[in-house]
Design an enzyme around this catalytic site. Structure first.
Site, PDB file in Angstrom:
ATOM      1  N   ARG A   1      -0.917   1.627  21.681  1.00 54.70           N
ATOM      2  CA  ARG A   1       0.052   1.197  22.692  1.00 54.70           C
ATOM      3  C   ARG A   1       1.192   2.210  22.774  1.00 54.70           C
ATOM      4  O   ARG A   1       1.614   2.596  23.864  1.00 54.70           O
ATOM      5  CB  ARG A   1       0.596  -0.198  22.347  1.00 54.70           C
ATOM      6  CG  ARG A   1       1.558  -0.760  23.378  1.00 54.70           C
ATOM      7  CD  ARG A   1       1.806  -2.235  23.157  1.00 54.70           C
ATOM      8  NE  ARG A   1       0.678  -3.050  23.642  1.00 54.70           N
ATOM      9  CZ  ARG A   1      -0.230  -3.630  22.858  1.00 54.70           C
ATOM     10  NH1 ARG A   1      -0.149  -3.504  21.542  1.00 54.70           N
ATOM     11  NH2 ARG A   1      -1.212  -4.339  23.364  1.00 54.70           N
ATOM     12  N   THR A   2       1.699   2.648  21.634  1.00 52.25           N
ATOM     13  CA  THR A   2       2.701   3.706  21.588  1.00 52.25           C
ATOM     14  C   THR A   2       1.976   5.015  21.323  1.00 52.25           C
ATOM     15  O   THR A   2       1.535   5.274  20.201  1.00 52.25           O
ATOM     16  CB  THR A   2       3.730   3.443  20.473  1.00 52.25           C
ATOM     17  OG1 THR A   2       4.290   2.139  20.650  1.00 52.25           O
ATOM     18  CG2 THR A   2       4.834   4.489  20.483  1.00 52.25           C
TER      19      THR A   2
ATOM     20  N   GLN B   1     -15.652  -1.111   0.418  1.00 51.10           N
ATOM     21  CA  GLN B   1     -14.457  -0.504  -0.169  1.00 51.10           C
ATOM     22  C   GLN B   1     -14.275  -0.985  -1.606  1.00 51.10           C
ATOM     23  O   GLN B   1     -13.808  -0.240  -2.462  1.00 51.10           O
ATOM     24  CB  GLN B   1     -13.209  -0.754   0.691  1.00 51.10           C
ATOM     25  CG  GLN B   1     -12.749  -2.189   0.810  1.00 51.10           C
ATOM     26  CD  GLN B   1     -11.933  -2.693  -0.369  1.00 51.10           C
ATOM     27  OE1 GLN B   1     -11.333  -1.891  -1.108  1.00 51.10           O
ATOM     28  NE2 GLN B   1     -11.919  -3.999  -0.571  1.00 51.10           N
TER      29      GLN B   1
ATOM     30  N   LYS C   1       2.796   7.404  18.347  1.00 52.76           N
ATOM     31  CA  LYS C   1       2.310   7.061  17.013  1.00 52.76           C
ATOM     32  C   LYS C   1       0.884   7.563  16.832  1.00 52.76           C
ATOM     33  O   LYS C   1       0.517   8.055  15.750  1.00 52.76           O
ATOM     34  CB  LYS C   1       2.381   5.545  16.807  1.00 52.76           C
ATOM     35  CG  LYS C   1       2.223   5.094  15.372  1.00 52.76           C
ATOM     36  CD  LYS C   1       2.528   3.610  15.227  1.00 52.76           C
ATOM     37  CE  LYS C   1       2.423   3.168  13.773  1.00 52.76           C
ATOM     38  NZ  LYS C   1       2.719   1.727  13.614  1.00 52.76           N
TER      39      LYS C   1
ATOM     40  N   GLY D   1     -15.616  -6.944   9.860  1.00 49.86           N
ATOM     41  CA  GLY D   1     -15.181  -6.096   8.760  1.00 49.86           C
ATOM     42  C   GLY D   1     -15.595  -6.558   7.380  1.00 49.86           C
ATOM     43  O   GLY D   1     -15.117  -5.992   6.383  1.00 49.86           O
TER      44      GLY D   1
ATOM     45  N   LYS E   1       0.811  -1.219   0.000  1.00 53.44           N
ATOM     46  CA  LYS E   1       0.000   0.000   0.000  1.00 53.44           C
ATOM     47  C   LYS E   1       0.845   1.270   0.000  1.00 53.44           C
ATOM     48  O   LYS E   1       0.413   2.309  -0.495  1.00 53.44           O
ATOM     49  CB  LYS E   1      -0.968  -0.005   1.179  1.00 53.44           C
ATOM     50  CG  LYS E   1      -2.063  -1.061   1.045  1.00 53.44           C
ATOM     51  CD  LYS E   1      -3.117  -0.930   2.117  1.00 53.44           C
ATOM     52  CE  LYS E   1      -4.239  -1.944   1.906  1.00 53.44           C
ATOM     53  NZ  LYS E   1      -5.338  -1.797   2.868  1.00 53.44           N
TER      54      LYS E   1
ATOM     55  N   ASN F   1      -4.933   1.781  -1.747  1.00 48.73           N
ATOM     56  CA  ASN F   1      -5.413   0.425  -2.023  1.00 48.73           C
ATOM     57  C   ASN F   1      -6.095   0.309  -3.379  1.00 48.73           C
ATOM     58  O   ASN F   1      -6.540  -0.774  -3.752  1.00 48.73           O
ATOM     59  CB  ASN F   1      -6.364  -0.046  -0.920  1.00 48.73           C
ATOM     60  CG  ASN F   1      -7.754   0.566  -1.028  1.00 48.73           C
ATOM     61  OD1 ASN F   1      -7.950   1.621  -1.634  1.00 48.73           O
ATOM     62  ND2 ASN F   1      -8.727  -0.080  -0.421  1.00 48.73           N
TER      63      ASN F   1
END
Length: 285
Positions: A158-159, A255, A162, A248, A71, A92
């Site tokens: 988690r980070t 999409q 980011k 999803g 991507k 995409n």
């Protein structure tokens, strides 16, 4: 014949050929859609080979879908890129123009929005959303979620740095829509939400849901971007805590419908194809 394909590595699992074949059938479009396995590090060569081989057989390569891990390579290959793909920093969908240039787009986010609003019948305007994760999947959907009119979106990762970088990249869009956009660590998410979207790989890895159940308002919609067995854990967690679970698969079909319209100028009956696909998967077909 107009040719399309999905390029990835791996790619044999992709349901895109089945979905696009059904779209073409229902819309009366003459086209062929296939899978193409591309060696890692050779995406540009893969696109060139697809276009060249089509011409050698008297056909025309019109475009392709792009899945992992290409991507970012696809974004670098294009001469023209949509605003949502620029924000996502990933692509995409490629459309090959008559002049030889390439137009790039990212239909993941609008696919998610259309599935939530149209298929799940949950309006996003004025709602508070939690987006779990700050990787490529989250980046692909954040812009369209803001465009859909959410009043507040929290990106939890988690980070946290980011998450902050993703929020900063979308700050101007959030300001344009008058939406609050925040970044938090997974274990520090404040409040609860109308819609919770899991864009992490936790489901795929079989890990525990990375946020507390308190983030779910009663009756909240909880969406995992995975589908099938990979989404089962998240969906069970959501249902056990009073939320409405959704996988999803609808995003996948929606999409694809967006890409089909970009290529063919025709909007396919995505809700019908989604219902057919769910029915066939339920029977193991």
């Amino acid at each position: 014949m107009d040719l399309y394909c999905v390029m990835g590595n791996p790619v044999e699992h992709s349901r895109s050929p089945r979905i696009h074949a059904r779209f073409a059938e229902l819309c009366g479009q003459q086209m062929d859609y296939s899978r193409r396995l591309v060696p890692v590090g050779a995406f540009a060569e893969g696109v060139a080979a697809f276009r060249r081989e089509a011409a050698e057989h008297g056909d025309t390569a019109r475009g392709c879908n792009v899945t992992v891990p290409f991507k970012f390579d696809a974004a670098a290959l294009a001469q023209h890129t949509s605003e949502r793909a620029v924000l996502a920093q990933a692509v995409n969908t490629l459309r090959f123009e008559a002049d030889g240039s390439i137009h790039a787009d990212n239909t993941d986010g609008i696919g998610l929005v259309n599935d939530i609003v149209r298929n799940a019948a949950v309006p996003l305007a004025g709602r508070e959303l939690l987006l779990i994760g700050a990787g490529g999947a989250a980046a692909g959907v954040l812009g369209p979620l803001l465009d859909a009119g959410a009043s507040r979106i929290v990106v939890a990762n988690r980070t946290v740095g980011k998450a902050m970088a993703l929020v900063q990249r979308h700050a101007a869009l959030a300001l344009r829509h008058g939406a609050a956009l925040e970044a938090w660590a997974l274990d520090e998410v404040p409040g609860n939400f109308d819609v919770v979207v899991n864009a992490t790989a936790s489901s795929l890895a079989g890990d525990a849901v990375p946020v507390r159940a308190q983030v779910l308002r009663p009756g909240a919609l909880a969406v995992d971007l995975m589908y099938g067995p990979a989404a089962a854990g998240f969906m069970a967690w959501a249902e056990a805590h009073g939320a409405v679970p959704r996988d999803g698969l609808g995003m996948l079909v929606e999409q694809a419908a967006e890409a089909f319209e970009i290529w063919r100028g025709v909007r396919p009956p995505s809700a019908q194809v989604l219902a057919e696909l769910r029915a066939s998967l339920a029977t193991g077909q």
